[in-house]
Design an enzyme around this catalytic site. Sequence first.
Site, PDB file in Angstrom:
ATOM      1  N   LYS A 195       0.829  -1.204   0.000  1.00 31.11           N
ATOM      2  CA  LYS A 195       0.000   0.000   0.000  1.00 31.11           C
ATOM      3  C   LYS A 195       0.861   1.250   0.000  1.00 31.11           C
ATOM      4  O   LYS A 195       1.951   1.243   0.592  1.00 31.11           O
ATOM      5  CB  LYS A 195      -0.864   0.038   1.279  1.00 31.11           C
ATOM      6  CG  LYS A 195      -2.019  -0.931   1.310  1.00 31.11           C
ATOM      7  CD  LYS A 195      -2.819  -0.743   2.612  1.00 31.11           C
ATOM      8  CE  LYS A 195      -3.970  -1.725   2.697  1.00 31.11           C
ATOM      9  NZ  LYS A 195      -4.996  -1.530   1.654  1.00 31.11           N
ATOM     10  N   ARG A 223     -10.416 -11.326   1.708  1.00 34.59           N
ATOM     11  CA  ARG A 223     -11.303 -12.336   1.111  1.00 34.59           C
ATOM     12  C   ARG A 223     -10.656 -13.717   1.132  1.00 34.59           C
ATOM     13  O   ARG A 223     -11.358 -14.725   1.158  1.00 34.59           O
ATOM     14  CB  ARG A 223     -11.705 -11.894  -0.299  1.00 34.59           C
ATOM     15  CG  ARG A 223     -10.555 -11.780  -1.255  1.00 34.59           C
ATOM     16  CD  ARG A 223     -10.917 -10.967  -2.492  1.00 34.59           C
ATOM     17  NE  ARG A 223     -10.970  -9.519  -2.205  1.00 34.59           N
ATOM     18  CZ  ARG A 223     -11.303  -8.598  -3.085  1.00 34.59           C
ATOM     19  NH1 ARG A 223     -11.644  -8.947  -4.309  1.00 34.59           N
ATOM     20  NH2 ARG A 223     -11.320  -7.324  -2.747  1.00 34.59           N
TER      21      ARG A 223
HETATM   22  N1  BES Z   1      -8.187  -3.582   4.320  1.00 32.78           N
HETATM   23  C1  BES Z   1      -8.341  -3.152   2.972  1.00 32.78           C
HETATM   24  C2  BES Z   1      -9.627  -2.371   2.758  1.00 32.78           C
HETATM   25  C3  BES Z   1      -9.762  -1.057   3.463  1.00 32.78           C
HETATM   26  C4  BES Z   1      -9.365   0.101   2.829  1.00 32.78           C
HETATM   27  C5  BES Z   1     -10.319  -0.979   4.706  1.00 32.78           C
HETATM   28  C6  BES Z   1      -9.531   1.310   3.445  1.00 32.78           C
HETATM   29  C7  BES Z   1     -10.473   0.225   5.330  1.00 32.78           C
HETATM   30  C8  BES Z   1     -10.073   1.373   4.691  1.00 32.78           C
HETATM   31  C9  BES Z   1      -8.357  -4.346   2.031  1.00 32.78           C
HETATM   32  O1  BES Z   1      -7.591  -5.435   2.422  1.00 32.78           O
HETATM   33  C10 BES Z   1      -7.825  -3.884   0.731  1.00 32.78           C
HETATM   34  O2  BES Z   1      -6.674  -3.551   0.688  1.00 32.78           O
HETATM   35  N2  BES Z   1      -8.657  -3.877  -0.284  1.00 32.78           N
HETATM   36  C11 BES Z   1      -8.256  -3.476  -1.597  1.00 32.78           C
HETATM   37  C12 BES Z   1      -8.821  -4.480  -2.578  1.00 32.78           C
HETATM   38  C13 BES Z   1      -8.193  -4.420  -3.939  1.00 32.78           C
HETATM   39  C14 BES Z   1      -6.752  -4.802  -3.862  1.00 32.78           C
HETATM   40  C15 BES Z   1      -8.960  -5.338  -4.867  1.00 32.78           C
HETATM   41  C16 BES Z   1      -8.809  -2.092  -1.858  1.00 32.78           C
HETATM   42  O3  BES Z   1      -9.893  -1.761  -1.383  1.00 32.78           O
HETATM   43  O4  BES Z   1      -8.111  -1.317  -2.497  1.00 32.78           O
HETATM   44 MN    MN Z   2      -5.573  -5.308   1.798  1.00 31.81          MN
END
Ligand code: BES
Ligand code: MN
Length: 488
Positions: A266, A340
């Site tokens: 990230k 997931r």
């Molecule tokens: N934990 C994150 C989602 C999230 C983002 C929660 C912001 C709270 C605040 C999750 O694991 C994630 O990184 N999701 C990705 C999915 C993508 C890689 C398909 C996302 O939302 O960007």
């Molecule tokens: Mn994630």
Amino acid sequence: MLAIRLLAEPERLDVLALPVRPAAEAEPSAQPVPVAAVLPDGVADELAALVPVAQLGGDAGQTWTQVRPGRVPARLLPFGIGAGDEAAWRRAGAALARTAAGTEHVTLLLPATATPAAVRGLVEGLLLASYRFRLGADRAAPALSAVDLVAQDPADYVDVVASARTTAEMTRLARDLVNMPSSVKNPEWFAGQVADAAAGVPDLHLRVREPDELAAAGFGGIIAVGAGSANGPRLVELDWRPAGARMHVVLVGKGITFDTGGISIKPRAGMKLMRKDMGGAAAVVAATLGAAMLRLPVRVTTLAPLAENMVSGAAFRPGDVIRHYGGATSETTNSDAEGRLVLADALAYAVREHQPDLLVDLATLTGANAVALGKRTAALYSEDDRLAGDLLAAVDAAGEAAWRMPLPTDYVDYLSSDLADLYSAPDQGAGSVVAALYLREFLGELRDRWVHVDMSAPSWTEGGDAELTPGATGWGVRSLLRWLDTLG
Ligand code: BES
Ligand code: MN
Ligand code: ZN
């Protein structure tokens, strides 16, 4: 935690909280009306004079502090109760807790018109808005520490106060777990917290699976996501088994104790708050503890897959193929779509080993939740209109927010991979929606008895508002307890 007592007569009159409702249209005075049953001498006149000066219209959330040096009460706290329903009293209780921060003791005179539901709202508002989480020295005034609720017939409210207290306590527990920094909160620590909280609660059973057990039993998603961390993954299984329960519910909560994104790392702004990525696990565990404490007559089995998604030489890679519990495989297109993967194991396990009547999962699953619905509202998915409706009604009654989202057939194809059974994170469709469609693939025959809630957005609040304080909100605990209370 703030101590709340129910009394028939006030024991102390130093600080007196007085509910005020707005004037009804038909009322000629057009003045807000103090509604406490009995007021001390002179206080009624004083309030009548005060109300216009204080610009206190009686709306829920309004408060006023009147200091009366050398007199009894030494302070009056008139506060608006708006429409007088549960939601308004919750807002009123929260406003009062904020206004009275730093006060040791408040006596609150309940009006005879307050329903048990109103008192539930009041107690939740008081307890949730006075929540604090700090690891350093406290900089703010200490929270309000004791409130006596004075009612003509306290017996009317005993049950509802006990239930509201448990609900608020468990919401506060979920907030504590989510707020805790990840240096402390690794999967082992989280499981230990569940063990501590569950100890001594009758008919509540806990099983924690360690990494070698998970690997041997085929929980490939949990193992893969946890592989990059020095802190191994766990699977918490908490089982509330009341005698004679006819309904069996399984709750599943995403428990990523820190989400770096893994190799698909990230950006720094997006990683900063990723200690909150176990908000789903915290909520389902706390709700299950609450169900057991309130002895709700429904069996609840809760699964919290816990892992830390880290970057290391042992981390899983984008493009790896993972074999989940039960044998289905995922091509991991993006290691940041880790939630997931652990949920898929837990869902497949729940369907196969428990065959519950209903299954609900909560997860901080996608940033797209907030893109679609903003910061306050969870995205709710279900095939079944009635089940979705029941859950939405419970969410609403609890004072939380969720919106039902579609599971479009047209997007299902995006999940098909040349290499494995499924792509974990296709780049087509819509973020929160395709995540839900992916999870649905693990539900088998339980497809239409399943609800998925993406609560990434409302599980955290920057500023706080009403009963929410800055940081973790404990989203889902109140809603789940409401809903569980309607089953059985
Ligand atoms: N934990 C994150 C989602 C999230 C983002 C929660 C912001 C709270 C605040 C999750 O694991 C994630 O990184 N999701 C990705 C999915 C993508 C890689 C398909 C996302 O939302 O960007
Ligand atoms: Mn994630
Ligand atoms: Zn995540």
